[in-house]
Scaffold this active site. Structure first.
Site: not given
Length: 434
Positions: A305, A362
């Site tokens: 991320h 996700d």
């Protein structure tokens, strides 16, 4: 006494005020640098730049912390916090008491319907139009139905946010229903926001539909997890658009446009595509080798991320919710087996640990949404439904801020220097660069 950093540029000392956030994060205030010295900082992607001051969301990427108005995200979703609670918190700064909760919930429900003229807009789109393309158009079109000459008036700002939070789920469900050729379903005020969304998506006029409580709670948790995430690309887009005093409906439509990108809201869809490409657990070793090969273009989606350098706290919650949904629905999904093995490798392999490539939210959300019957084309739309709450909170904070100025980034110009214009009949032939 204020503390300053000293910047030494070509023998000239420049004082830059040092500011700290609530948790001691250090920021160099360069807001006066260009006006006073004609010098600018250079920061592509603004990765080292604080673009605003906000009281809404805090992220500590190193420690894997996400706070909504000071409340850890884990505490919110593992308690009795519902959509109304979280939305009220982000929009108004505090959790509501019993009366405030009831009043806010009723206010949201009173605005879930959309104008019949707006529904006509959906008929103008091609039957195979992507739902996100539809959302960009219809959300922006809300400004044609709700006009104001003073968006910075607190009362106008608040009612605009309430309208958007209430109506975007309805518009999203209509976008889905029209894309599959089914009649639209109007919202029911007896349902919660999450229940209502499932009802508008999947009910049929010909038979009774009652939202599954397990799936409704899973949907509610997904919505809460995605409501806000500090100054990400789409949120920054909303703030930049709002800085020009554009109406809030146009600003949220701008946020939806930015969210559409596969590097942002479309990431969970990319995870599913990656897992389907791998196909079977027995091929994981081969694909892990491709990940480690710097010459191979293959990317491991759903890992790492931009902000988190440890386990994304939302991913831990999303993993649990995904298992609950699959178990409840008795779904046997080979894609989940792939995901679990990839997660195991990522948490134990030195290559991934060294590079902070932990699973993010996700990684699991796409699997969960697919099990719940949400089509892939609606993944990013659902993200927009959730993130509208945070966008509205961020827009409202920006709009009501005193001294707010229009955003105007600088650039490093690397084009041609000043040159004289040459008439067409005197220009020498040049080789095409196309």
């Amino acid at each position: 006494m204020s503390e300053n950093a000293i910047l030494n540029v070509r023998g000239k000392e420049i004082k830059l005020p040092i500011r700290e956030d609530t948790f001691g994060g250090v920021f160099l205030d360069v807001s006066k640098l260009q006006p006073q010295t004609k010098m600018c900082t250079y920061d592509p992607g603004y990765t080292s730049t604080g673009s605003c001051e906000s009281t809404i969301t805090f992220i500590d990427g190193g420690k894997g912390i996400l706070l909504y108005r000071g409340y850890p995200i884990e505490q919110l979703v593992e308690s009795t916090c519902d959509f109304t609670d979280a939305a009220y918190l982000l929009l108004n700064g505090e959790l509501p008491d019993g009366n405030q909760h009831k009043a806010f919930e009723q206010e949201l429900k009173s605005h879930t319907m959309v104008h019949e003229k707006l529904i006509e807009f959906f008929k103008g789109f091609k039957s195979d139009a992507h739902p996100m393309a539809i959302m960009v158009g219809v959300v922006g079109a809300l400004s044609a139905f709700y006009e104001s000459k003073n968006w910075r008036d607190p009362a106008q700002a608040q009612i605009s946010c309430v309208r958007l939070i209430a109506k975007v789920p309805t518009l999203a469900a209509i976008a889905y229903r029209t894309s599959v050729g089914q009649p639209i379903v109007y919202p029911k005020n007896e349902y919660s926001m999450a229940q209502n969304f499932l009802y508008m998506m999947f009910s049929s006029p010909s038979e009774e539909f009652k939202p599954d409580p397990i799936l409704a709670r899973a949907m509610e948790v997904i919505m809460i997890l995605h409501m806000d995430h500090e100054q990400n690309a789409s949120t920054s887009t909303v703030r930049v658009a709002g800085s020009s005093q554009a109406n809030p409906y146009a600003c949220i439509a701008a946020g939806i446009s930015c969210l559409w990108g596969p590097s942002h809201g479309g990431a969970n869809e990319a995870v599913l595509s990656m897992l389907e490409e791998i196909g079977n657990v027995k091929y994981i070793t081969e694909y892990i080798a491709k990940v480690k090969d710097p010459k191979d273009p293959f990317r491991l989606m759903g890992f790492g991320h931009r902000v988190y350098k440890s386990y994304d706290p939302r991913a831990k919650i999303m993993r649990q919710i995904t298992h609950q949904v699959l178990e409840h629905l008795k779904v046997v999904d080979p894609v989940l087996d792939l995901a679990m093995e990839l997660e195991r490798i990522a948490l134990t392999d030195e290559y991934f640990i060294k590079r902070n490539l932990y699973p993010n939210v996700d990684f699991y959300s796409g699997i969960c949404l697919r099990a719940m019957g949400i089509p892939v084309s609606m993944f990013t739309v659902l993200f927009a439904v959730s993130r509208t709450v945070g966008w509205c909170a961020q827009w409202k904070e920006m709009a009501l801020e005193k001294g707010n100025r229009i955003s105007r980034p600088r650039q490093i110009y690397s084009g041609a220097a000043t040159r004289a214009y040459v008439p067409l009949d005197k220009r020498a032939p040049t080789q095409s660069k196309m």
